[in-house]
Design an enzyme around this catalytic site. Structure first.
Site, PDB file in Angstrom:
ATOM      1  N   SER A   1       0.813  -1.208   0.000  1.00 49.11           N
ATOM      2  CA  SER A   1       0.000   0.000   0.000  1.00 49.11           C
ATOM      3  C   SER A   1       0.849   1.261   0.000  1.00 49.11           C
ATOM      4  CB  SER A   1      -0.910   0.013   1.227  1.00 49.11           C
ATOM      5  OG  SER A   1      -0.126   0.151   2.394  1.00 49.11           O
ATOM      6  N   CYS A   2       0.161   2.390   0.129  1.00 42.23           N
ATOM      7  CA  CYS A   2       0.832   3.678  -0.016  1.00 42.23           C
ATOM      8  C   CYS A   2       1.467   4.143   1.282  1.00 42.23           C
ATOM      9  CB  CYS A   2      -0.178   4.728  -0.471  1.00 42.23           C
ATOM     10  SG  CYS A   2      -1.504   4.962   0.731  1.00 42.23           S
ATOM     11  N   GLY A   3       1.215   3.494   2.390  1.00 41.67           N
ATOM     12  CA  GLY A   3       1.800   3.912   3.648  1.00 41.67           C
ATOM     13  C   GLY A   3       0.889   4.784   4.486  1.00 41.67           C
ATOM     14  N   ILE A   4      -0.240   5.228   3.904  1.00 46.31           N
ATOM     15  CA  ILE A   4      -1.271   5.960   4.644  1.00 46.31           C
ATOM     16  C   ILE A   4      -2.505   5.084   4.566  1.00 46.31           C
ATOM     17  CG2 ILE A   4      -2.323   8.232   4.937  1.00 46.31           C
ATOM     18  CD1 ILE A   4      -0.434   9.310   2.870  1.00 46.31           C
TER      19      ILE A   4
END
Length: 275
Positions: free
Chosen positions: A115-118
């Site tokens: 995922s994007c990390g957020i």
């Protein structure tokens, strides 16, 4: 294909007891450092090739640029390996004066696996704020037979996959099924960035009335990249994630999964598909 693929020796074992050594072809994977105005911004792992498209698409995906005039120049920086050969693993970008520069003080890792990390609504809100194109008002319609046939079209054009079996692909198509651009990479996000970067440099953004077909799953980051490029339809051969569907529903994008030739699942805005 140069550094796109590498040759290596393997040992092949069979359950009938036979063992054989032979040469195999592997997909290339090397780090690419992206610099903006001479300052290091990020490092990503990628398959060498179409690097300028990759960098341009990455900057679109970050919400930094959205039109070709903002991109003044792209160039490889000096750098050699142990044998003294140019590595072509550092690209420096010069942006148009007045373009907001990215924060180069943060340590970034864009080659994370999923995922994007957020997460959650914060991610969706961040994308909404940074997007310069709307896909919700795109009235594109795609015939079902054409949409269901795109994975096979994509597969037939995957030259690197044919040799290695180890890369993802992203293809940009018209609603008539015409292939506009195909890119391959060990990272599915890189493959999409290479397509988006190609389109930016060709002056084609936003990509209204197009379909992005990808060879893997429809992750949040791929929906995010498609939205930021103005692509109204994203189709994948595997499943979407829950957050990717939430983002697509919020953005007005059609997301298709499990597209396997004879059937497909639509998770948002099915009215764009002409059945």
């Amino acid at each position: 294909m140069g550094r796109v693929t590498r040759r290596g020796q393997i040992t092949k074992f069979r359950t009938d007891g036979t063992v054989a050594k032979r040469e195999d072809v592997l997909a290339g994977e090397e780090p690419l450092e992206i610099r903006v105005g001479g300052r290091s911004f990020t490092v990503t792992m990628r398959t060498p090739g179409d690097d300028f498209d990759l960098v341009a698409g990455f900057l679109v995906s970050e919400g930094i640029i959205w039109e070709p005039g903002q991109l003044v120049s792209l160039r490889y920086c000096a750098g050699v390996d142990d044998s003294g050969q140019q590595t072509f693993n550092v690209v420096d970008v010069q942006l148009r004066p007045g373009t907001a520069l990215p924060d180069t003080t943060m340590e970034r890792h864009v080659y994370t696996s999923s995922s994007c990390g957020i997460c959650g609504t914060a991610s969706i809100e961040a994308v909404r704020k940074s997007s310069h194109f709307s896909v919700g008002d795109d009235d594109v319609r795609v015939p079902l037979r054409i949409l269901a046939g795109l994975p096979e079209q994509l597969r037939q054009k995957q030259k690197v996959f044919d040799r290695t079996g180890g890369v993802h692909a992203a293809g940009l198509f018209t609603v008539q099924g015409e292939l506009l651009c195909l890119r391959e990479d060990v990272g599915r996000h890189n493959a999409v960035d290479k397509v988006v970067g190609w389109a930016l440099r060709a002056g084609m953004l936003p990509l209204r009335g197009t379909v992005l077909q990808v060879s893997g799953r429809a992750s949040f980051e791929l929906v995010q990249k498609a939205q930021l490029a103005g692509i109204p339809v994203l189709a994948a051969v595997s499943a979407p994630s829950s957050l990717s569907v939430e983002l697509a529903q919020d953005a007005g994008m059609t997301v298709v999964g499990f597209s396997r030739g004879s059937s497909l699942n639509c998770y948002s805005y099915p009215e764009r598909i002409l059945a």
